[in-house]
Design a protein around this motif. Structure first.
Motif, PDB file in Angstrom:
ATOM      1  N   GLU A   9       0.829  -1.214   0.000  1.00 22.77           N
ATOM      2  CA  GLU A   9       0.000   0.000   0.000  1.00 22.77           C
ATOM      3  C   GLU A   9       0.861   1.261   0.000  1.00 22.77           C
ATOM      4  O   GLU A   9       0.524   2.253  -0.652  1.00 22.77           O
ATOM      5  CB  GLU A   9      -0.924  -0.003   1.230  1.00 22.77           C
ATOM      6  CG  GLU A   9      -2.046  -1.028   1.118  1.00 22.77           C
ATOM      7  CD  GLU A   9      -2.785  -1.234   2.434  1.00 22.77           C
ATOM      8  OE1 GLU A   9      -3.942  -1.653   2.391  1.00 22.77           O
ATOM      9  OE2 GLU A   9      -2.199  -0.983   3.511  1.00 22.77           O
ATOM     10  N   LEU A  10       1.972   1.213   0.735  1.00 22.07           N
ATOM     11  CA  LEU A  10       2.862   2.380   0.760  1.00 22.07           C
ATOM     12  C   LEU A  10       3.415   2.652  -0.631  1.00 22.07           C
ATOM     13  O   LEU A  10       3.472   3.804  -1.082  1.00 22.07           O
ATOM     14  CB  LEU A  10       4.026   2.137   1.731  1.00 22.07           C
ATOM     15  CG  LEU A  10       3.696   2.131   3.229  1.00 22.07           C
ATOM     16  CD1 LEU A  10       4.923   1.721   4.038  1.00 22.07           C
ATOM     17  CD2 LEU A  10       3.195   3.492   3.686  1.00 22.07           C
ATOM     18  N   ARG A  11       3.829   1.594  -1.317  1.00 21.10           N
ATOM     19  CA  ARG A  11       4.405   1.766  -2.667  1.00 21.10           C
ATOM     20  C   ARG A  11       3.357   2.339  -3.612  1.00 21.10           C
ATOM     21  O   ARG A  11       3.608   3.285  -4.362  1.00 21.10           O
ATOM     22  CB  ARG A  11       4.902   0.418  -3.202  1.00 21.10           C
ATOM     23  CG  ARG A  11       6.118  -0.125  -2.483  1.00 21.10           C
ATOM     24  CD  ARG A  11       6.610  -1.402  -3.178  1.00 21.10           C
ATOM     25  NE  ARG A  11       7.358  -2.223  -2.244  1.00 21.10           N
ATOM     26  CZ  ARG A  11       6.920  -3.360  -1.684  1.00 21.10           C
ATOM     27  NH1 ARG A  11       5.723  -3.855  -1.998  1.00 21.10           N
ATOM     28  NH2 ARG A  11       7.676  -4.012  -0.829  1.00 21.10           N
ATOM     29  N   THR A  12       2.177   1.760  -3.573  1.00 15.84           N
ATOM     30  CA  THR A  12       1.125   2.211  -4.501  1.00 15.84           C
ATOM     31  C   THR A  12       0.730   3.657  -4.207  1.00 15.84           C
ATOM     32  O   THR A  12       0.594   4.475  -5.122  1.00 15.84           O
ATOM     33  CB  THR A  12      -0.128   1.317  -4.360  1.00 15.84           C
ATOM     34  OG1 THR A  12       0.299  -0.035  -4.454  1.00 15.84           O
ATOM     35  CG2 THR A  12      -1.167   1.603  -5.414  1.00 15.84           C
ATOM     36  N   ALA A  13       0.570   3.962  -2.927  1.00 13.38           N
ATOM     37  CA  ALA A  13       0.085   5.304  -2.565  1.00 13.38           C
ATOM     38  C   ALA A  13       1.090   6.376  -2.944  1.00 13.38           C
ATOM     39  O   ALA A  13       0.709   7.465  -3.390  1.00 13.38           O
ATOM     40  CB  ALA A  13      -0.208   5.363  -1.070  1.00 13.38           C
ATOM     41  N   THR A  14       2.386   6.085  -2.794  1.00 12.74           N
ATOM     42  CA  THR A  14       3.393   7.144  -2.943  1.00 12.74           C
ATOM     43  C   THR A  14       4.181   7.032  -4.227  1.00 12.74           C
ATOM     44  O   THR A  14       5.028   7.891  -4.504  1.00 12.74           O
ATOM     45  CB  THR A  14       4.398   7.099  -1.770  1.00 12.74           C
ATOM     46  OG1 THR A  14       5.106   5.842  -1.826  1.00 12.74           O
ATOM     47  CG2 THR A  14       3.705   7.228  -0.431  1.00 12.74           C
ATOM     48  N   ASN A  15       3.960   5.933  -4.960  1.00 13.17           N
ATOM     49  CA  ASN A  15       4.767   5.684  -6.153  1.00 13.17           C
ATOM     50  C   ASN A  15       6.253   5.569  -5.788  1.00 13.17           C
ATOM     51  O   ASN A  15       7.134   5.957  -6.553  1.00 13.17           O
ATOM     52  CB  ASN A  15       4.551   6.819  -7.169  1.00 13.17           C
ATOM     53  CG  ASN A  15       4.790   6.347  -8.582  1.00 13.17           C
ATOM     54  OD1 ASN A  15       4.848   5.146  -8.826  1.00 13.17           O
ATOM     55  ND2 ASN A  15       4.963   7.293  -9.505  1.00 13.17           N
ATOM     56  N   GLY A  16       6.495   5.037  -4.610  1.00 13.22           N
ATOM     57  CA  GLY A  16       7.873   4.929  -4.120  1.00 13.22           C
ATOM     58  C   GLY A  16       8.380   3.499  -4.156  1.00 13.22           C
ATOM     59  O   GLY A  16       7.654   2.572  -4.521  1.00 13.22           O
TER      60      GLY A  16
END
Ligand SMILES: Nc1ncnc2c1ncn2[C@@H]1O[C@H](COP(=O)(O)OP(=O)(O)OP(=O)(O)O)[C@@H](O)[C@H]1O
Ligand SMILES: [Mg+2]
Length: 460
Positions: A9-16
């Motif tokens: 979820e962190l990757r998807t939300a922040t594009n990080g």
């Protein structure tokens, strides 16, 4: 338990990018307050938060959002790399809002945002899990932080939104997308930056820009700007409710009976009569309660349950908390209203002081800041209230001199350059049975006086 955020979820939300598989339970922007399981976001303020990433990880953070390689952080697998950390936090806030099941309440206004937000936290908490902004976290990082911390299962979220300059509320409201947006009041706080009360009204009215379609704007019935705010809300397709003392108010304060530490309010909520036994003193608390009850009505909750819950709200340190302090030969009452000051809130604080059964009523007052050219006149304008209510007035700061010099000599306790020099003089002047209200803008550092009076020690 489902984590607040997973790595995916962190990757998807922040594009990080983030190598480790982590389960996040909280979000922190200050390494000193990191709790185990947090993600630490390295923002830039006076210092670059990247300098504190290693410290945050050592204190139990399981990941850190960064936009460049931080010094001394050995475990790079825990770094969520984004292009810009403030934008990353904002994106996380937007994702927190997008997935939320909570009914979201936004709170803006010139005065009373945090008080109303805390009253909503207590009241809505009687109906379901309620998440609310921490402290006064109401700006370009505070609002996304509040939303990034929003538990997915919360039933209600209360988001404070503030501004210092024109153009700040609209993006905050569009991010929070409140189902219900409150404007507590339109005053003169920050007029130095905005130039006029009309500009302040327009800025507060920008909360309307983010309220969800079919949502409700809860507007101040007693403001001269009500008609234009109503038009704006209706043009945006929103419902409107009003709160205040005006006969037309949907949530209307009919009467208020002051007691030293609490108060009883009679309220009419769209014709329904309610008696509120409020746990904090002041007519202003009763007025905020009207806005809270309007929210309760909009959300389809039971007003009588809400009314009882409002009794559990108590004043907090810096916003009206009362304490008994030791003075030579006995005790005095300290009203700690040191966190903030504007003309409206000084009058509200003085009304609470007036309701105290004290031998002498004393005001310790520091400058109200951010008033621009209106500063001197607004300080002098408080003289009538101070004259009526106070036996003695101690002031510090250049602007407060305009109040001090408008008072007769008998009421002048003393004028001092700053709160540090005022504190010992006030302490020496206090006698058993006195009540003292300490008030001033945060920048006037009146908290120094609270510390001195409570510790009973000389401040250096
Ligand atoms: N409706 C009101 N009218 C006047 N004064 C109020 C009202 N509600 C709260 N206050 C007083 O105003 C001061 C500031 O209150 P509060 O912190 O709730 O305001 P705020 O809008 O959140 O301020 P900030 O802009 O610093 O976030 C406190 O002294 C509080 O007791
Ligand atoms: Mg606040």
């Amino acid at each position: 338990m489902t984590p607040l955020w997973t790595s995916a979820e962190l990757r998807t939300a922040t594009n990080g990018t983030l190598a480790a598989d982590v389960a996040i339970s909280g979000v922190s922007i200050d390494s000193r307050n990191v709790a185990p399981g947090d993600i630490f976001i390295a923002l830039r303020d006076q210092r670059d938060g990247h300098e504190f990433v290693a410290d945050a990880l050592a204190r139990g953070a399981v990941a850190a959002m960064v936009d460049h390689r931080p010094p001394g952080a050995a475990d790079t697998t825990k770094l969520l790399r984004v292009a810009d950390t403030l934008a990353g936090l904002t994106a996380l806030g937007a994702a927190g809002r997008a997935r939320a099941v909570a009914r979201v309440v936004g709170v803006t206004g010139s005065v009373g945002k945090t008080t109303t937000k805390e009253m909503l936290r207590v009241t809505l908490g009687a109906f379901g899990v309620t998440h609310a902004s921490a402290a006064s976290h109401n700006n370009h990082w505070g609002v996304p932080l509040t939303l990034a911390r929003l538990p997915r299962e919360a039933a209600f979220a209360v988001v404070e939104m503030g501004m210092n300059n024109r153009g700040e509320i609209a993006p905050l409201s569009r991010l929070a997308r409140p189902d219900v947006g409150i404007i507590t009041s339109i005053g003169t706080a920050h007029i130095g930056m905005l130039g006029s009360q009309a500009a302040i009204a327009a800025e507060k009215g920008d909360i309307i820009a983010g309220i969800t379609p079919g949502g409700t704007a809860i507007l101040p019935a007693d403001s001269a700007f009500l008609p234009e705010l109503m038009t704006r809300a209706r043009d945006a397709g929103l419902h409107v409710m009003t709160h205040g003392e005006a006969a037309s108010a949907d949530a209307r304060l009919l009467s208020y009976q002051a007691s030293p530490e609490c108060g009883v309010a009679e309220v009419s909520l769209l014709g329904q009569s309610l008696t509120l036994h409020l746990g904090a003193a002041g007519r202003h608390v009763a007025l905020n309660a009207c806005a809270v009850l309007a929210v309760v009505k909009v959300l389809g909750l039971a007003p009588d349950v809400a009314g009882r819950a409002l009794g559990d709200f108590t004043a907090s340190a810096g916003r009206g908390a009362m304490r008994r302090i030791h003075v030579a030969g006995g005790e005095a009452l300290l009203i700690d209203d040191s966190y903030n000051a504007s003309v409206a809130s000084v009058r509200a604080g003085l009304a609470v002081l007036a309701a105290q059964p004290a031998t002498r009523r004393i005001l310790a007052f520091g400058d109200m800041l951010e008033l621009g050219a209106e500063g001197p006149a607004q300080h002098a304008a408080l003289a009538d209230d101070a004259l009526r209510i106070c036996d003695l007035v101690f002031c510090c700061g250049a602007l407060s001199k305009h109040l001090f010099e408008a008072l007769p000599t008998a009421q002048r306790g003393g004028h001092f350059p700053n709160s540090t020099s005022l504190a010992p003089a006030l302490r020496d002047a206090l006698k058993p049975g006195d009540a003292v209200l300490v008030k001033g803008s945060l920048g006037s550092r009146m908290g120094v006086i609270i510390t001195a009076l409570m510790a009973g020690e000389q401040v250096s």
